[in-house]
Design an enzyme around this catalytic site. Structure first.
Site, PDB file in Angstrom:
ATOM      1  N   SER A 119     -18.320 -27.027  64.576  1.00 38.92           N
ATOM      2  CA  SER A 119     -18.119 -27.188  66.017  1.00 38.92           C
ATOM      3  C   SER A 119     -17.270 -26.071  66.607  1.00 38.92           C
ATOM      4  O   SER A 119     -17.095 -25.999  67.818  1.00 38.92           O
ATOM      5  CB  SER A 119     -17.449 -28.539  66.306  1.00 38.92           C
ATOM      6  OG  SER A 119     -16.202 -28.614  65.651  1.00 38.92           O
ATOM      7  N   HIS A 140     -25.280 -27.648  65.770  1.00 40.49           N
ATOM      8  CA  HIS A 140     -24.133 -28.495  66.105  1.00 40.49           C
ATOM      9  C   HIS A 140     -24.630 -29.823  66.679  1.00 40.49           C
ATOM     10  O   HIS A 140     -24.985 -29.920  67.849  1.00 40.49           O
ATOM     11  CB  HIS A 140     -23.223 -27.771  67.099  1.00 40.49           C
ATOM     12  CG  HIS A 140     -22.004 -28.554  67.462  1.00 40.49           C
ATOM     13  ND1 HIS A 140     -21.358 -28.422  68.672  1.00 40.49           N
ATOM     14  CD2 HIS A 140     -21.304 -29.497  66.774  1.00 40.49           C
ATOM     15  CE1 HIS A 140     -20.323 -29.242  68.709  1.00 40.49           C
ATOM     16  NE2 HIS A 140     -20.276 -29.910  67.569  1.00 40.49           N
ATOM     17  N   GLU A 152     -26.770 -28.346  69.709  1.00 39.14           N
ATOM     18  CA  GLU A 152     -26.575 -26.947  70.081  1.00 39.14           C
ATOM     19  C   GLU A 152     -27.115 -26.071  68.951  1.00 39.14           C
ATOM     20  O   GLU A 152     -26.688 -26.208  67.803  1.00 39.14           O
ATOM     21  CB  GLU A 152     -25.089 -26.627  70.290  1.00 39.14           C
ATOM     22  CG  GLU A 152     -24.512 -27.162  71.576  1.00 39.14           C
ATOM     23  CD  GLU A 152     -23.054 -26.759  71.759  1.00 39.14           C
ATOM     24  OE1 GLU A 152     -22.700 -26.290  72.853  1.00 39.14           O
ATOM     25  OE2 GLU A 152     -22.263 -26.920  70.805  1.00 39.14           O
ATOM     26  N   ASN A 190     -18.111 -27.783  73.663  1.00 34.29           N
ATOM     27  CA  ASN A 190     -16.682 -27.893  73.350  1.00 34.29           C
ATOM     28  C   ASN A 190     -15.846 -26.857  74.091  1.00 34.29           C
ATOM     29  O   ASN A 190     -14.659 -27.087  74.332  1.00 34.29           O
ATOM     30  CB  ASN A 190     -16.460 -27.775  71.843  1.00 34.29           C
ATOM     31  CG  ASN A 190     -16.814 -29.059  71.114  1.00 34.29           C
ATOM     32  OD1 ASN A 190     -16.987 -30.096  71.741  1.00 34.29           O
ATOM     33  ND2 ASN A 190     -16.941 -29.003  69.806  1.00 34.29           N
TER      34      ASN A 190
END
Length: 282
Positions: A119, A140, A152, A190
């Site tokens: 991540s 991800h 992702e 994120n």
């Protein structure tokens, strides 16, 4: 390349979630962990998750049996040799991931794609630890994997179009909605999410509102299903802090400075749900 068998390194929350998503979609899975107990726990978690889907009438007993039959649990990396894709889903530890990736790279054939579920760690940097940077990509997934639609797909500097397209096709087969992202700290979700959580801690530290009202404000005013502070407790305050520290180091921008309150709570061992206490008590 058509991906028919997926190897997964790690039988924890993310690993068993990815395994479930694959198996339910008819993809063969080899799920590896260091100890048989961890493998057994991962498979038991999948079984329990499928039982909940049966109760919700989203899955039949027969479909559960078919999915479990597609999952092979193992502690032997040699069992990965039949996979067309191997996904590393180990703990978010740079050194550990490098060790695992080098081991997998030496074992599987040169045509096999390797992916990391990281991540926050650079995909380009992880790819450089292998002999197949063109066949290396970030995948991800989001927790809980069986329920969350997003994946992702992070392209490293040398990730080929063929690798990206094969992995994208697999993600879509799993019923996911992939987005393609360039390699950068935090990728997209994120990069936006964790600084927002960090800012919520600044708001809490400044006494502008209670934790409950901060979370209620973001839920009711921004249509978020969970407030940022409650989400931090779910993610783990230590994980949020670690991500902010990576951003600060790699971007060199003070806007990524971790909130002192967040640092204090982590130092005190109040990490969220996993310790029974974070912003809230569980």
């Amino acid at each position: 390349m058509t991906i028919q068998t997926v190897g997964i390194i790690g039988a924890g929350t993310m690993g068993n979630g990815i395994a479930q998503a694959c198996a339910v979609s008819g993809v063969n899975v080899v799920m590896i962990d260091v100890a048989q107990a961890a493998v057994d726990k991962g498979i038991a978690t999948i079984s329990g998750s499928l039982d909940r889907l049966i109760k919700k009438e989203k899955l039949t007993v027969e479909q559960k049996a078919a999915a479990l039959a597609l999952i092979k649990g193992s502690t032997d990396y040699a069992d990965l040799k039949g996979a067309q894709l191997v996904i590393e889903a180990a703990t978010e530890n740079h050194a550990l991931k490098l060790k695992i990736l080098k081991q997998v790279d030496e074992l599987v054939g040169p045509e096999v794609i390797i992916a990391s579920n990281t991540s926050s760690i650079s995909i380009t940097q992880l790819a450089a630890a292998t002999s197949r940077a063109d066949r290396f990509i970030g995948m991800h997934f989001f927790n809980p994997v069986p329920m969350m639609a997003l994946v992702e797909l992070i392209r490293g500097y040398l990730t080929s179009d063929a690798t990206h397209d094969a992995v994208k096709a697999l993600a879509e087969k799993l019923g996911k909605s992939p987005i393609t992202v360039k390699n950068a700290p935090g990728f997209v979700v994120n990069r936006i999410l964790v600084p927002m959580i960090n800012e919520a801690f600044f708001v809490l530290a400044e006494g502008l509102a209670t934790a409950e009202d901060i979370d209620a404000g973001m839920k009711l005013g921004c249509n978020q299903p969970i407030g940022p502070l409650a989400l931090a407790d779910m993610i783990g305050l230590d994980v949020c802090l670690a991500v902010m520290e990576v951003y600060l180091e790699q971007f060199g921008d003070s806007k990524y400075r971790p909130c002192p309150l967040l640092k204090e709570m982590v130092a005190a061992g109040q990490l969220g749900r996993k310790t029974g206490r974070g912003v809230y008590t569980y």
